[in-house]
Design a protein around this motif. Sequence first.
Motif, short mmCIF file in Angstrom:
data_model
loop_
_atom_site.label_atom_id
_atom_site.label_comp_id
_atom_site.label_asym_id
_atom_site.label_seq_id
_atom_site.Cartn_x
_atom_site.Cartn_y
_atom_site.Cartn_z
N LEU A 121 23.79 10.24 -26.59
CA LEU A 121 22.81 10.22 -27.68
C LEU A 121 22.18 11.60 -27.85
N PRO A 122 22.22 12.16 -29.05
CA PRO A 122 21.58 13.46 -29.25
C PRO A 122 20.06 13.34 -29.21
N THR A 123 19.40 14.46 -29.08
CA THR A 123 17.94 14.45 -29.06
C THR A 123 17.42 14.05 -30.44
N LEU A 124 16.64 12.98 -30.49
CA LEU A 124 16.10 12.46 -31.73
C LEU A 124 14.62 12.78 -31.82
N ARG A 125 14.07 12.72 -33.01
CA ARG A 125 12.65 12.93 -33.21
C ARG A 125 12.11 11.84 -34.12
N VAL A 126 10.99 11.26 -33.74
CA VAL A 126 10.34 10.22 -34.51
C VAL A 126 9.04 10.78 -35.07
N GLY A 127 8.88 10.74 -36.39
CA GLY A 127 7.68 11.23 -37.03
C GLY A 127 6.52 10.26 -36.87
N SER A 128 5.31 10.73 -37.16
CA SER A 128 4.12 9.90 -36.96
C SER A 128 4.13 8.67 -37.86
N ARG A 129 4.62 8.82 -39.11
CA ARG A 129 4.66 7.65 -40.00
C ARG A 129 5.68 6.63 -39.51
#
Length: 254
Positions: A127-135
């Motif tokens: 799994l690649p590095t993911l990013r989750v935004g605040s919304r």
Amino acid sequence: MNILFDFYHNLGWPLSLLVIATFVLAGTVKGVIGLGLPTVAMGLLGLAMAPSQAAALLIIPSTVTNLWQLAFGGHLRGLLQRLWPMLLAIFIGTGVGTLWIDMAESHWVVRGLGGALLLYALSGLCLPTLRVGSRTETWLGPICGIITGIITSATGVFVIPAVPYLQALGLSNDELVQAQGVSFTVSTLALAAGLLWRGSLGGGELGASLLALIPAVLGMWLGQWLRQRISAVLFRRVFFIGLGALGGHLLISG
């Protein structure tokens, strides 16, 4: 005092030695990379006993080592304020799953355990590095919590999808370690409540779990010693490869 040993007496020496070796290994893995104790314990013990038995054994070692993990770092209050929707959802999901799934009686639970281990291994390796935004976090956190809780109630493994989700929040290393400790503690307590409700966690199981804490803590000390002397990245890769092989075996053999 007998209640501490009756469980192991009924298991016999071969299985008792497997329990000791498993918790030493599981504690070592947690000491090196900060997670993996219940995952390793469920995977290895699932080869030789019912998942409900394995889950009962890990309750006290998992709770104590996770409390140890979350106690240090200085970010607990902020993490609780940020993660409480996911944590509440984990507890609710575990409760719903407990009403729906009987870990002690379903033969497919072993295959579910294997699938969860394999999925976790693949996510760690690929799994690649993911990013989750605040919304996105406001609605994705509770969803991940519900799914994690249901998987926890079925398999005793509480890393999917909670760990990838926490890793995607952009936390610092210290925050991530502490956040995982909080998540794992809630999952362990929710699992314990479910096992108690199902009648799979009595005095004998708690006594056996208390004794399992000794090899788990020894393993954690060994893991922390090893962490200063080996590559954590390489160890993590080997861990996921081994976990994937174990999960694949459980998934196929059932």
